[in-house]
Design a protein around this motif. Sequence first.
Motif, PDB file in Angstrom:
ATOM      1  N   ARG A   1       0.834  -1.206   0.000  1.00  0.00           N
ATOM      2  CA  ARG A   1       0.000   0.000   0.000  1.00  0.00           C
ATOM      3  C   ARG A   1       0.872   1.261   0.000  1.00  0.00           C
ATOM      4  O   ARG A   1       0.535   2.251  -0.641  1.00  0.00           O
ATOM      5  CB  ARG A   1      -0.913   0.011   1.227  1.00  0.00           C
ATOM      6  CG  ARG A   1      -1.986  -1.031   1.295  1.00  0.00           C
ATOM      7  CD  ARG A   1      -3.079  -0.849   0.262  1.00  0.00           C
ATOM      8  NE  ARG A   1      -2.759  -1.626  -0.922  1.00  0.00           N
ATOM      9  CZ  ARG A   1      -2.972  -2.929  -1.054  1.00  0.00           C
ATOM     10  NH1 ARG A   1      -3.514  -3.617  -0.066  1.00  0.00           N
ATOM     11  NH2 ARG A   1      -2.654  -3.550  -2.164  1.00  0.00           N
ATOM     12  N   VAL A   2       1.987   1.225   0.712  1.00  0.00           N
ATOM     13  CA  VAL A   2       2.906   2.368   0.734  1.00  0.00           C
ATOM     14  C   VAL A   2       3.443   2.644  -0.668  1.00  0.00           C
ATOM     15  O   VAL A   2       3.470   3.789  -1.138  1.00  0.00           O
ATOM     16  CB  VAL A   2       4.067   2.123   1.712  1.00  0.00           C
ATOM     17  CG1 VAL A   2       5.139   3.199   1.558  1.00  0.00           C
ATOM     18  CG2 VAL A   2       3.561   2.076   3.147  1.00  0.00           C
TER      19      VAL A   2
ATOM     20  N   ALA B   1       0.865   4.206  -2.841  1.00  0.00           N
ATOM     21  CA  ALA B   1       0.664   5.616  -2.521  1.00  0.00           C
ATOM     22  C   ALA B   1       1.778   6.471  -3.106  1.00  0.00           C
ATOM     23  O   ALA B   1       1.544   7.563  -3.643  1.00  0.00           O
ATOM     24  CB  ALA B   1       0.596   5.814  -1.010  1.00  0.00           C
ATOM     25  N   SER B   2       2.999   5.973  -3.027  1.00  0.00           N
ATOM     26  CA  SER B   2       4.129   6.685  -3.621  1.00  0.00           C
ATOM     27  C   SER B   2       3.951   6.822  -5.126  1.00  0.00           C
ATOM     28  O   SER B   2       4.160   7.900  -5.696  1.00  0.00           O
ATOM     29  CB  SER B   2       5.427   5.943  -3.304  1.00  0.00           C
ATOM     30  OG  SER B   2       6.534   6.546  -3.939  1.00  0.00           O
ATOM     31  N   ARG B   3       3.543   5.751  -5.766  1.00  0.00           N
ATOM     32  CA  ARG B   3       3.321   5.780  -7.215  1.00  0.00           C
ATOM     33  C   ARG B   3       2.231   6.768  -7.587  1.00  0.00           C
ATOM     34  O   ARG B   3       2.317   7.448  -8.619  1.00  0.00           O
ATOM     35  CB  ARG B   3       2.949   4.375  -7.701  1.00  0.00           C
ATOM     36  CG  ARG B   3       2.693   4.273  -9.199  1.00  0.00           C
ATOM     37  CD  ARG B   3       2.354   2.850  -9.600  1.00  0.00           C
ATOM     38  NE  ARG B   3       1.110   2.384  -8.985  1.00  0.00           N
ATOM     39  CZ  ARG B   3       0.663   1.139  -9.064  1.00  0.00           C
ATOM     40  NH1 ARG B   3       1.374   0.207  -9.683  1.00  0.00           N
ATOM     41  NH2 ARG B   3      -0.471   0.800  -8.476  1.00  0.00           N
TER      42      ARG B   3
ATOM     43  N   GLY C   1       1.602   9.529  -6.137  1.00  0.00           N
ATOM     44  CA  GLY C   1       2.034  10.917  -5.968  1.00  0.00           C
ATOM     45  C   GLY C   1       2.004  11.440  -4.554  1.00  0.00           C
ATOM     46  O   GLY C   1       2.128  12.655  -4.338  1.00  0.00           O
ATOM     47  N   ALA C   2       1.862  10.581  -3.549  1.00  0.00           N
ATOM     48  CA  ALA C   2       1.841  11.032  -2.159  1.00  0.00           C
ATOM     49  C   ALA C   2       3.184  11.630  -1.767  1.00  0.00           C
ATOM     50  O   ALA C   2       4.239  11.107  -2.124  1.00  0.00           O
ATOM     51  CB  ALA C   2       1.493   9.873  -1.227  1.00  0.00           C
ATOM     52  N   ASP C   3       3.142  12.722  -0.993  1.00  0.00           N
ATOM     53  CA  ASP C   3       4.356  13.353  -0.482  1.00  0.00           C
ATOM     54  C   ASP C   3       4.816  12.715   0.825  1.00  0.00           C
ATOM     55  O   ASP C   3       5.963  12.905   1.242  1.00  0.00           O
ATOM     56  CB  ASP C   3       4.115  14.843  -0.230  1.00  0.00           C
ATOM     57  CG  ASP C   3       3.826  15.607  -1.511  1.00  0.00           C
ATOM     58  OD1 ASP C   3       4.556  15.403  -2.499  1.00  0.00           O
ATOM     59  OD2 ASP C   3       2.876  16.407  -1.519  1.00  0.00           O
ATOM     60  N   LEU C   4       3.915  12.028   1.496  1.00  0.00           N
ATOM     61  CA  LEU C   4       4.225  11.328   2.738  1.00  0.00           C
ATOM     62  C   LEU C   4       3.144  10.278   2.958  1.00  0.00           C
ATOM     63  O   LEU C   4       2.160  10.221   2.209  1.00  0.00           O
ATOM     64  CB  LEU C   4       4.277  12.284   3.932  1.00  0.00           C
ATOM     65  CG  LEU C   4       2.929  12.796   4.464  1.00  0.00           C
ATOM     66  CD1 LEU C   4       3.073  13.151   5.938  1.00  0.00           C
ATOM     67  CD2 LEU C   4       2.410  13.991   3.700  1.00  0.00           C
ATOM     68  N   ILE C   5       3.313   9.465   3.987  1.00  0.00           N
ATOM     69  CA  ILE C   5       2.354   8.419   4.310  1.00  0.00           C
ATOM     70  C   ILE C   5       1.687   8.757   5.641  1.00  0.00           C
ATOM     71  O   ILE C   5       2.346   9.148   6.605  1.00  0.00           O
ATOM     72  CB  ILE C   5       3.051   7.044   4.413  1.00  0.00           C
ATOM     73  CG1 ILE C   5       3.725   6.683   3.088  1.00  0.00           C
ATOM     74  CG2 ILE C   5       2.054   5.964   4.822  1.00  0.00           C
ATOM     75  CD1 ILE C   5       2.801   6.583   1.891  1.00  0.00           C
TER      76      ILE C   5
ATOM     77  N   VAL D   1       6.702   1.786   7.786  1.00  0.00           N
ATOM     78  CA  VAL D   1       7.751   2.797   7.971  1.00  0.00           C
ATOM     79  C   VAL D   1       8.974   2.481   7.121  1.00  0.00           C
ATOM     80  O   VAL D   1       9.541   3.365   6.456  1.00  0.00           O
ATOM     81  CB  VAL D   1       8.123   2.918   9.456  1.00  0.00           C
ATOM     82  CG1 VAL D   1       9.345   3.820   9.634  1.00  0.00           C
ATOM     83  CG2 VAL D   1       6.944   3.460  10.262  1.00  0.00           C
ATOM     84  N   ASP D   2       9.399   1.236   7.127  1.00  0.00           N
ATOM     85  CA  ASP D   2      10.579   0.858   6.344  1.00  0.00           C
ATOM     86  C   ASP D   2      10.352   1.094   4.856  1.00  0.00           C
ATOM     87  O   ASP D   2      11.238   1.607   4.154  1.00  0.00           O
ATOM     88  CB  ASP D   2      10.938  -0.605   6.594  1.00  0.00           C
ATOM     89  CG  ASP D   2      11.547  -0.838   7.968  1.00  0.00           C
ATOM     90  OD1 ASP D   2      11.871   0.149   8.648  1.00  0.00           O
ATOM     91  OD2 ASP D   2      11.696  -2.020   8.355  1.00  0.00           O
ATOM     92  N   ALA D   3       9.164   0.721   4.364  1.00  0.00           N
ATOM     93  CA  ALA D   3       8.870   0.923   2.944  1.00  0.00           C
ATOM     94  C   ALA D   3       8.830   2.410   2.600  1.00  0.00           C
ATOM     95  O   ALA D   3       9.355   2.840   1.569  1.00  0.00           O
ATOM     96  CB  ALA D   3       7.537   0.261   2.583  1.00  0.00           C
ATOM     97  N   ALA D   4       8.215   3.197   3.476  1.00  0.00           N
ATOM     98  CA  ALA D   4       8.129   4.641   3.223  1.00  0.00           C
ATOM     99  C   ALA D   4       9.509   5.279   3.237  1.00  0.00           C
ATOM    100  O   ALA D   4       9.869   6.043   2.321  1.00  0.00           O
ATOM    101  CB  ALA D   4       7.222   5.294   4.262  1.00  0.00           C
TER     102      ALA D   4
END
Length: 423
Positions: free
Chosen positions: A193-194, A197-199, A201-205, A234-237
Motif C-alpha cells: 500500500r505504501v 501511494a508513492s506511485r 504521488g503522495a508526499d508522505l504516508i 515505515v521501512d517501505a516509506a
Amino acid sequence: MLSRLLLVLSACLIAAPAAAETIVIHAGQLIADASKPPMGPSTITVVDGRISSITEGHSAVPAGAELVDLSSKTVLPGLIDTHVHLTGEPGGDWRDEAVDTSEWSTLVGAKNALLTAKAGFTTVRDLGASPQSIFALRRATNESVIPGPRIVAAGSSISIIGGHGDVTGFRPDVMETLEIGNTCTGAVECAERVREASRAGADLIKIPATGGVLSQQARGLGQHFTDEEMKAIVDAAHSLGLKVAAHAHGARGIEAAARAGVDSIEHGTFADGAAIKAMKANGAALVPTLMAYTGIRDGLAKGVFTPAVAEKVRMTLDQVGQAARAARAAGVPVVFGTDSAVYPHGRNAEEFAQLVEIVGMSPAEALASATTGAAELIDMQNEVGRIAPGYSADLIAVEGNPLENVRVLEKVDWVMVQGRTID
C-alpha cells in the motif's frame, strides 16, 4: 542572406531572458527567525518569488520594482500547519461520504485553501483526503491556478480493515462500493500500500496507528496495526524517501508507532511515560492538534455526533494538552498542527494561544513550532520557515509583536505565498 539574418534574430529573441519581477517590501518590524529578536525597520527584496536580500532601514525602490508598504506592520515568515484536511468540513453528516463526489470535495478544498492562506498559513501538510481531490489542489495552488498555500499531501491514509481511515458505518454493499483500496493486513500487503501511494504521488504516508474519535468504528482508541505491520510501513516509506505521520491516541499505539520509527505522532492524547520515552528515543515529533479538541467540544455541545463518536469525544476532553506538556518537558519536539476540518477552516492560529496557555510554551517557542520546527518536520527547512536570502518568499504581516502576544497572529493583514500576494 536575409533568411539567415532572420533566423539569428529569432534565436536571440527566444533566448532572451524575461525581465525579473522585483518586489520591495518595507517592514516596520521584521521577525526573520522566531528564535531571534525582531529587527527594526527593514527592506526585503523579492525577485521572481524568492527572497533576494534583507537590509536595515527602508531602502530606495529600484526602477520598475513594485513597493509593498508594510512600514506600520510586523513582517514574519509565513506560518506552517502540519495537520490539515482541506477538503473536509466540520459538522457534516458522516453519511455524506456516500453522496459527495471528488469534484465537490475539490471545490470545497479550493474554498478552504483560500481561507487558510488568508489566515497566514502559507504551507500546509494535508493528512487525509481523496488523492483525486487533494493532488489536484496541490497542483492548482502551486501553479497559481487558484490562490492558496503550498500543499504537502498524503492523499488517503493507509488503514486496517474496518479501522479508522477505512469505510465504516454503512451497510455492506455500500461499503463495498465506497472502498478505495487503502487497507492492508500483514507486513507484505502494508508495504505494498505504501508503494502504491508513492506511485500515485503522495508526499508522505499517513496511518491511523490507533482508533480515531470521529470515525464510526466503536472499538475505542487502542492500537490498530500490529508492530510488524507498522514497521513494514515505515521501512517501505523511508526507503522511498517518504516520512510517516501516525494518527495515534492510545498510549500503547503511540509507543508502538514510535518504536516502528514514524516521524510524527498526531494528537498523542493519552501518551504516558513509556510512550513519550519511545518518542524521544526514536526521534518522533508530536503534533498535538489542540484545536481539534475545540472542534469536537463544540460538536458535542451541538449534539451532532452519533452515540459511538460522542463516547470517544468524552474520553478525550479531560486529557487535552497533558501529553503535549509532558512531551515538551521530556525534550520531544512539539510541532504546530491543528486538524482543520474538525473545527472551521481559517481559525488555525487559535492553536498558538493554546500552545502557550495549556502546553506552557513561550510565544517565541510557539511561533517556532509553526515556522522553523514545522519546516524541519516536512523537510523544507531550507525553503520555508525563515526570512532569509534564497528562501521562498512566504511572508505575512500583522499588527503588534507575536513574540510578546501570540494572539496577534489570529488577525493577519497581508499574505504572500511564493512571491504572490493573496488578496
